[in-house]
Design an enzyme around this catalytic site. Structure first.
Site, PDB file in Angstrom:
ATOM      1  CD  GLU A  13       4.289  -8.631   2.924  1.00 42.01           C
ATOM      2  OE1 GLU A  13       4.391  -7.500   3.445  1.00 42.01           O
ATOM      3  OE2 GLU A  13       4.700  -9.668   3.463  1.00 42.01           O
ATOM      4  CG  HIS A  30      -1.646  -7.419  10.660  1.00 39.93           C
ATOM      5  ND1 HIS A  30      -2.533  -8.246  10.028  1.00 39.93           N
ATOM      6  CD2 HIS A  30      -0.481  -7.502   9.963  1.00 39.93           C
ATOM      7  CE1 HIS A  30      -1.939  -8.818   8.996  1.00 39.93           C
ATOM      8  NE2 HIS A  30      -0.689  -8.378   8.939  1.00 39.93           N
ATOM      9  NE  ARG A  89       0.177  -4.652   7.141  1.00 35.34           N
ATOM     10  CZ  ARG A  89       1.297  -5.066   7.720  1.00 35.34           C
ATOM     11  NH1 ARG A  89       1.844  -4.330   8.675  1.00 35.34           N
ATOM     12  NH2 ARG A  89       1.867  -6.200   7.361  1.00 35.34           N
ATOM     13  CG  HIS A 122       1.121  -5.639  13.162  1.00 33.24           C
ATOM     14  ND1 HIS A 122       1.536  -6.886  13.569  1.00 33.24           N
ATOM     15  CD2 HIS A 122       1.739  -5.410  11.968  1.00 33.24           C
ATOM     16  CE1 HIS A 122       2.366  -7.390  12.664  1.00 33.24           C
ATOM     17  NE2 HIS A 122       2.519  -6.517  11.696  1.00 33.24           N
ATOM     18  NE  ARG A 141       4.781  -1.679   9.764  1.00 32.32           N
ATOM     19  CZ  ARG A 141       4.761  -2.978   9.465  1.00 32.32           C
ATOM     20  NH1 ARG A 141       5.714  -3.480   8.711  1.00 32.32           N
ATOM     21  NH2 ARG A 141       3.808  -3.750   9.925  1.00 32.32           N
TER      22      ARG A 141
END
Length: 542
Positions: free
Chosen positions: A125, A243, A289, A348, A383
């Site tokens: 990811e 997100h 992100r 998110h 994160r």
């Protein structure tokens, strides 16, 4: 367990080992299982296995279990993404405990994917330097984990589950937590008290404070608020991860297009079919992100729209490899095998929360926290993908170990009489106004004027809300907005258009209290409060 419609009395609620866990997601259930055979009570607002963000997690759990990968490499990626304020010792400890916790979950029946040789299959990811995401059928890890743990909890005699109860306040005596004030969900009722020698908050995050979110309605900051009201220290509340690829098909919460899609080669395009991320970051779609979220936000704000295109990367394989995303799209009339998916950023994950130490202890005696409601220092300002479930399971195990090793103070059932519950009806219109305010003023891009408006309005709502749920939502939102106003720089997921650069002097974690947030609101210059909040104050919450 209670029967539908029943109201347990104080003695029934308060005498089952005196360890009470609030929350039915990964952190709460795993902690309860780790405490077995010690008697515990698990309190959940929704039926067990529902209402937890865990079930919505698609990617999986980050763990350095693949060939050639190391915990040190995992920690380095975590630190790099966290934008300068990750606690490096915490990150390394988290990464080193990943493999044992994965094996615990396997023991509870979680069917993680394996390769042809029987080894755990791992995916990649965004911002990970290796393939290290342990998953279930591509995008079904969260649901598989919560299903397996729910079954294990139901089969464990030492765990009592009280479903349909919401925790609306912590009870204290002599600066220690001694119990909880609960209320039955969904029906007018008086609050009920439960004694506890140890309270573990595992209530999840704050996504439902925003108008567009991937989180369930139960993720509305209730745990954060009740801890803050009791005086607990709060860490990093301004850092909310958005997100970048929520699927925009008119649903609340918005379905999630997992990051693993981009890991498999899906691209981000605008309405003209143009990729926009290569111009914004060398990693393009696999950038951190916060950068991707701002890129998507800019395309949507400019009227060009944003889409996730997996037609070339996956095509006909989409349905098999990502069945959850596929069904979300198909149900909205979109075939992701042949059509780009409309997306927008959505609230998110909350990097902030109740400040806890390496054992999951809060600043209040008798109170522990694990999962998204806590802030351990592992995530910093942003994160790393799939570290959230890892943190939840690692800290849930640590909390259980810490409680088991301590001689708990017996609760005598005497509580602070200053707790005065509000009993007014919940106002859905005010809740929607709060969520709209948070998305508009405390969202992907922030600036002083909007944050000031938000702080003033939320402070007023906290004072005036008749509903305890709405008052707690206002408290959680106020903590976020107030800390965002105070951080006059951009760092990680916190982006200020009026302070677009990082300030090295502010490269440190935020530690704050509700009292400080209230004081900041009181000292702001006056201005119009933009929400239709009531004008007559209700009885003040502690």
């Amino acid at each position: 367990m209670t029967t539908p419609g029943s109201t347990p009395d104080f003695e029934t609620l308060g005498r089952h080992g005196d360890v009470v866990i609030v929350g039915g997601g990964l952190a709460g259930l795993f902690c309860a299982l780790k405490l077995a055979p010690r008697p515990v009570t698990v309190i959940t607002a929704a039926p067990l296995g529902e209402g937890a963000s865990t079930a919505w997690a698609q990617g999986g759990i980050a763990a350095a279990v693949g060939e050639g990968d190391t915990a040190e490499s995992h920690a380095a990626d975590t630190i790099a993404v966290g934008a300068g304020i990750v606690d490096e010792a915490v990150a390394l400890g988290l990464a080193r405990e990943a493999a044992p916790r994965i094996h615990d979950l396997l023991g509870y029946g979680v069917p993680f994917d394996r390769d042809l040789e029987g080894r755990l299959a791992v995916a990649r990811e965004a911002a990970h330097s290796a393939r290290r995401i342990v998953h279930v059928r591509g995008d079904m890890a969260g649901q598989a984990i919560i299903t397996a743990l729910t079954r294990a909890v139901r089969e464990t005699p030492s765990i009592r589950v009280l479903e349909g109860w919401s925790a609306e306040a912590l009870l204290t005596e002599d600066e220690a937590v001694t119990g909880l004030q609960l209320r039955k969900v969904g029906a007018p009722s008086a609050p009920v008290l439960i004694a506890a020698s140890a309270v573990v908050l595992a209530t999840g995050g704050i996504g439902h404070l925003y108008a567009v979110t991937t989180n369930p309605a139960e993720a509305s900051g209730q745990g954060l608020a009740i801890a803050a009201r009791a005086g607990a220290l709060i860490a990093d509340p301004e850092f909310v991860q958005f997100h970048p690829t929520a699927i925009m098909v008119g649903r609340d919460p918005a379905p999630l297009a997992t990051e693993a899609l981009r890991g498999e080669g899906a691209t981000l395009i605008n309405g003209a079919g143009e990729r926009f991320m290569p111009a914004l970051h060398p990693l393009a779609e696999l950038a951190p992100r916060d950068i991707v979220a701002r890129g998507v936000f800019a395309e949507v704000a400019a009227g060009r729209g944003a889409f996730l295109d997996a037609t070339q990367a996956l095509g006909a394989r989409f349905a098999h490899e990502f069945p959850t995303v596929y069904q979300s799209c198909i149900s909205a009339g979109i075939d992701p095998a042949t059509q780009p998916i409309p997306i927008a950023p959505a609230a998110h994950y909350h990097m902030g929360g109740i400040a806890v130490d390496e054992h999951g202890r809060s600043s209040l005696a008798g109170l522990w926290a694990a999962g998204e409601v806590s802030s351990t220092g592992a995530h910093g300002a942003n994160r790393l993908a799939s570290n959230s479930l890892l943190e939840a399971v690692v800290y849930a195990a640590r909390v259980a170990e810490d409680i088991d090793a301590r001689e708990l103070r017996a609760s005598n059932g005497r509580f602070d009489p200053a707790q005065r519950p509000r009993n007014g009806a919940h106002d859905a219109a005010q809740e929607q106004s709060l969520r709209t305010l948070m998305s508009g003023k405390v969202g992907v891009i922030r600036e002083r004027s909007g944050l000031s408006d938000a702080v003033r309005a939320l402070a007023k709502l906290e004072r005036c809300a008749a509903s305890p749920v709405l008052a707690n939502m206002a408290i959680a939102a106020l903590l976020v907005a107030s800390a965002a106003l105070a951080r006059t720089e951009s760092r990680g997921a916190h982006y200020r258009s009026d302070y677009p650069a990082e300030d090295p002097a502010q490269a440190k974690r935020t530690i704050t209290t509700l009292a400080e947030a209230r004081e900041r609101a009181a000292t702001l210059p006056g201005g119009a409060v933009i929400l239709p909040f009531p004008t007559q104050p209700q009885t003040a919450l502690a």
